[in-house]
Design a protein around this motif. Structure first.
Motif, PDB file in Angstrom:
ATOM      1  N   MET B  77       0.875  -1.178   0.000  1.00 19.13           N
ATOM      2  CA  MET B  77       0.000   0.000   0.000  1.00 19.13           C
ATOM      3  C   MET B  77       0.912   1.228   0.000  1.00 19.13           C
ATOM      4  SD  MET B  77      -3.021  -1.483   0.509  1.00 19.13           S
ATOM      5  CE  MET B  77      -3.213  -3.271   0.721  1.00 19.13           C
ATOM      6  N   CYS B  78       0.707   2.137  -0.942  1.00 16.35           N
ATOM      7  CA  CYS B  78       1.558   3.313  -1.019  1.00 16.35           C
ATOM      8  C   CYS B  78       1.318   4.233   0.170  1.00 16.35           C
ATOM      9  CB  CYS B  78       1.290   4.082  -2.311  1.00 16.35           C
ATOM     10  SG  CYS B  78       2.005   3.277  -3.747  1.00 16.35           S
ATOM     11  N   THR B 101      -5.657   5.349  -1.279  1.00 15.48           N
ATOM     12  CA  THR B 101      -6.950   5.847  -0.771  1.00 15.48           C
ATOM     13  C   THR B 101      -7.321   5.197   0.567  1.00 15.48           C
ATOM     14  OG1 THR B 101      -7.787   6.405  -2.961  1.00 15.48           O
ATOM     15  CG2 THR B 101      -9.431   5.953  -1.262  1.00 15.48           C
ATOM     16  N   VAL B 102      -7.054   3.898   0.725  1.00 12.16           N
ATOM     17  CA  VAL B 102      -7.403   3.252   2.006  1.00 12.16           C
ATOM     18  C   VAL B 102      -6.627   3.878   3.162  1.00 12.16           C
ATOM     19  CG1 VAL B 102      -8.202   1.014   1.145  1.00 12.16           C
ATOM     20  CG2 VAL B 102      -5.764   1.342   1.607  1.00 12.16           C
ATOM     21  N   VAL B 103      -5.376   4.248   2.901  1.00  9.02           N
ATOM     22  CA  VAL B 103      -4.560   4.864   3.955  1.00  9.02           C
ATOM     23  C   VAL B 103      -5.156   6.217   4.337  1.00  9.02           C
ATOM     24  CG1 VAL B 103      -2.265   5.790   4.498  1.00  9.02           C
ATOM     25  CG2 VAL B 103      -2.477   3.650   3.201  1.00  9.02           C
ATOM     26  N   GLY B 197      -3.391   3.316  -5.261  1.00  7.21           N
ATOM     27  CA  GLY B 197      -2.257   3.234  -4.338  1.00  7.21           C
ATOM     28  C   GLY B 197      -1.921   1.830  -3.874  1.00  7.21           C
ATOM     29  N   LEU B 198      -2.682   0.843  -4.333  1.00  9.01           N
ATOM     30  CA  LEU B 198      -2.287  -0.559  -4.123  1.00  9.01           C
ATOM     31  C   LEU B 198      -1.377  -0.931  -5.290  1.00  9.01           C
ATOM     32  CD1 LEU B 198      -2.443  -3.499  -3.024  1.00  9.01           C
ATOM     33  CD2 LEU B 198      -4.512  -3.786  -4.405  1.00  9.01           C
ATOM     34  N   ALA B 202      -2.260  -8.466 -10.019  1.00  9.42           N
ATOM     35  CA  ALA B 202      -3.134  -8.865 -11.123  1.00  9.42           C
ATOM     36  C   ALA B 202      -4.395  -8.005 -11.024  1.00  9.42           C
ATOM     37  CB  ALA B 202      -3.479 -10.345 -11.044  1.00  9.42           C
ATOM     38  N   SER B 203      -4.473  -6.991 -11.874  1.00 15.72           N
ATOM     39  CA  SER B 203      -5.429  -5.902 -11.668  1.00 15.72           C
ATOM     40  C   SER B 203      -6.895  -6.323 -11.704  1.00 15.72           C
ATOM     41  CB  SER B 203      -5.194  -4.813 -12.708  1.00 15.72           C
ATOM     42  OG  SER B 203      -3.858  -4.380 -12.655  1.00 15.72           O
TER      43      SER B 203
END
Lengths: 100, 481
Positions: B77-78, B101-103, B197-198, B202-203
């Motif tokens: 996670m960035c 975004t999750v962060v 940001g992940l 495998a998208s």
């Protein structure tokens, strides 16, 4: 060793993937990729005829945002993380004169 | 204390977020040398965040539903200005210029990120042994793996380093380590949680989800991270779930299906161990006793999931990982020309499993093999969507084991990739279909290690998976043999 994939195949694929493998790695991958492809034989043998492929779980639609200027990531912050930069750009070794 | 108890105490001003953080950091100091759950602990940044939460409470502001709850972030996670490595040498030292975004959402909800957790390199693996920074160990038995690829996050939650953790799940990488470590792990419907940001593996399969020690904590975290995001074009626009609101609804009248092909009986895939199947059957009986209507359903293509996955995921990975070329970020090995530099950097930076999957994916996509492998795997995906749609005409949820066995020992399965890949047989179908799934601890195996039971639902049935898991949790914590 499986015969599904040859040493020559593995060397060719490594070139496509921009990886350099040692002789030992070529041997190892030839066997292991062969085993994995052997497992995938159930799919290879399947009669799937006219079934449509699914490449994505959602119906994908093009998403456009309004054409307005918004904040973006900072160029200097991005370039600071690059191995080399010059004059606001990424710097790389010579590209011309290479084999394709 | 659970995450919700911590948040309630911090919001009420009864506990300081800094004190809560220090307690958890002390546990990490004490034991992470042994477990290796974290690639980096960001104690100073975490203290600053916790002080911010306390300051908000002191000023009479509400810091959010996860106020002061320590949080572990999988290291794919960035995080802006904080090293993000994917447990790969090719990204060692890289500091992203933006947050996932999750962060951003978890921080806005008051959670306090304490560090980045170990994973199988680029999330490729089922044991966290494929990390460039050494394996993570299972907190319940350090001779065993924590599962993977989100093994560091699972271990952090199981060891009470952090009450909450973030993982990603491409073929079972949240649910299987949750099962191995005896915690709750949930993979949302594809598109419900933003992937911005992940770092992509495998998208079309990747999805971010929560880890917690209880279903209620996991639901609270899910509610924070779920919902549309303009920064992810695959994010579902009109779905903002509230899983916390449905946890007490029970299963009376709910139709529960058992998948014949994942049941261990006739027509089932091989390799599902007897103790895991026994716990799964007990879980089904618990649901029946709580009023559910149980039936067996058939999902014939479930037996093809493993083969399809190990063509689709490497194919997408080989494309996604083409970006690691030594030009814009990460490792560069100098060479006279750019082409030689690309190859030298990738050769030095990627570990063996990542190379294996790039090779497999490149092969499956190459001229002459595309139709036989990748093309057919995509058609199997369609078959699977149809089979599940048919099953869900007769049932509301499906119950299966999460993993075929309990946690195995380090080194036991590293020699032969196929023996590692079969771990994912029960979790893979929901990645190929994009459907949600949750793993909830339910008793132990013959070796005393936890067993996870998986609850699956159709697309956007995320809340339902939590609802059913809550019933199983209530029984399991009441003492199951």
């Amino acid at each position: 060793m499986s015969e599904r994939i040859s040493r020559g195949d593995v060397e060719h694929v490594a070139r496509l993937a921009r990886l350099e493998l040692t002789d030992d790695e070529i041997d190892l991958f030839t066997g292991q990729l062969g085993d994995i492809l052997e497992h995938a034989a159930d799919i290879e043998a399947l009669d799937v005829g006219d079934i449509e492929p699914t490449s994505h779980p959602l119906p994908l639609v093009n998403v456009l945002r309004r054409d307005e200027i918004v904040a973006s990531v900072d160029r200097d912050e991005v370039l600071a993380q690059a191995p080399a930069n010059e004059a606001g750009q990424f710097r790389v070794p010579p590209v011309l004169g290479e084999e394709p | 204390m659970t995450a919700l108890e911590i948040a309630a105490a911090v919001r009420a001003g009864e506990r300081s977020a800094v004190d809560v953080l220090n307690e958890h950091l002390a546990r990490i100091d004490d034991r992470d040398g042994e477990l290796n759950a974290f690639n980096v602990v960001t104690a100073d940044a975490a203290r600053a965040e916790a002080e911010g939460v306390d300051a908000a409470v002191a000023a009479g502001d509400d810091p959010g539903p996860l106020a002061g709850v320590p949080l572990a972030l999988k290291d794919n996670m960035c995080t802006r200005g904080i090293p993000t490595t994917c447990s790969s040498k090719i990204l060692e030292g890289w500091q992203p210029p933006y947050d996932a975004t999750v962060v951003t959402r978890l921080r806005a909800a008051g959670a306090v990120a304490v560090g980045k957790t170990n994973l199988d390199e680029f999330a490729m693996g089922s044991s966290t042994e494929n990390s460039a920074f050494g394996p993570t160990r299972n907190p319940l038995d350090i001779s065993r793996v924590p599962g993977g690829s989100s093994g560091g996050t699972a271990a952090s939650v199981a060891a009470n380093f952090t009450p909450l953790g973030i993982g990603s799940d491409t073929g079972g990488s949240i649910r299987q380590p949750a099962a191995f470590c005896g915690v709750v792990g949930m993979k949302p419907t594809y598109g419900v949680v933003s992937r911005y940001g992940l770092i992509a593996f495998a998208s079309s399969l990747d999805q971010i989800g929560p880890f917690a020690n209880s279903v209620a904590d996991a639901a609270a975290m899910f509610d924070v991270i779920a919902g549309p995001d303009p920064l992810d074009s695959t994010s579902i626009r009109d779905y903002s779930p509230d899983a916390s609101a449905v946890l007490d609804r029970g299963v009376d009248g709910l139709r529960v299906g058992v998948i014949r092909e994942l049941s261990g009986g006739e027509g089932s895939v091989d390799g599902l161990s007897a103790d895991v199947l026994a716990r799964t059957n007990e879980a089904v009986e618990v649901l029946r006793a709580a009023g559910a209507i149980v039936s067996e359903v058939s999902v014939p293509s479930a037996t093809l999931g493993l083969s399809a996955y190990y063509l689709v995921a490497p194919a997408e990975a080989s494309s996604n990982l083409a970006r690691y070329d030594g030009v814009r970020y990460g490792l560069r090995v100098d060479a006279p020309t750019t082409g030689e530099m690309n190859t030298a950097s990738r050769t030095a930076g990627f570990g063996p499993e990542v190379k294996r999957r790039i090779m497999l994916g490149t092969y499956a996509l190459s001229a002459g093999y595309y139709d036989a492998f990748y093309g057919k795997a995509l058609k199997v995906r369609t078959m699977m969507l149809r089979d599940f749609a048919q099953a869900y005409e007769n049932v509301d949820v499906l119950v299966t084991p999460t993993a075929p066995t309990t946690a195995f020992r380090l080194g036991e399965r590293t020699a032969d990739p196929m023996t590692m890949y079969v771990n994912d047989v029960c979790t893979i179908p929901s990645n190929l279909t994009g459907h949600p799934g949750i793993s909830v601890p339910f008793g132990v195996g013959d070796d005393g290690m936890p067993v996870g039971v998986q609850v699956l639902a159709p697309a956007l049935g995320d809340e339902l998976t939590f609802q059913v898991a809550a019933v199983l949790e209530a029984t399991a914590s009441g003492g199951v043999s």
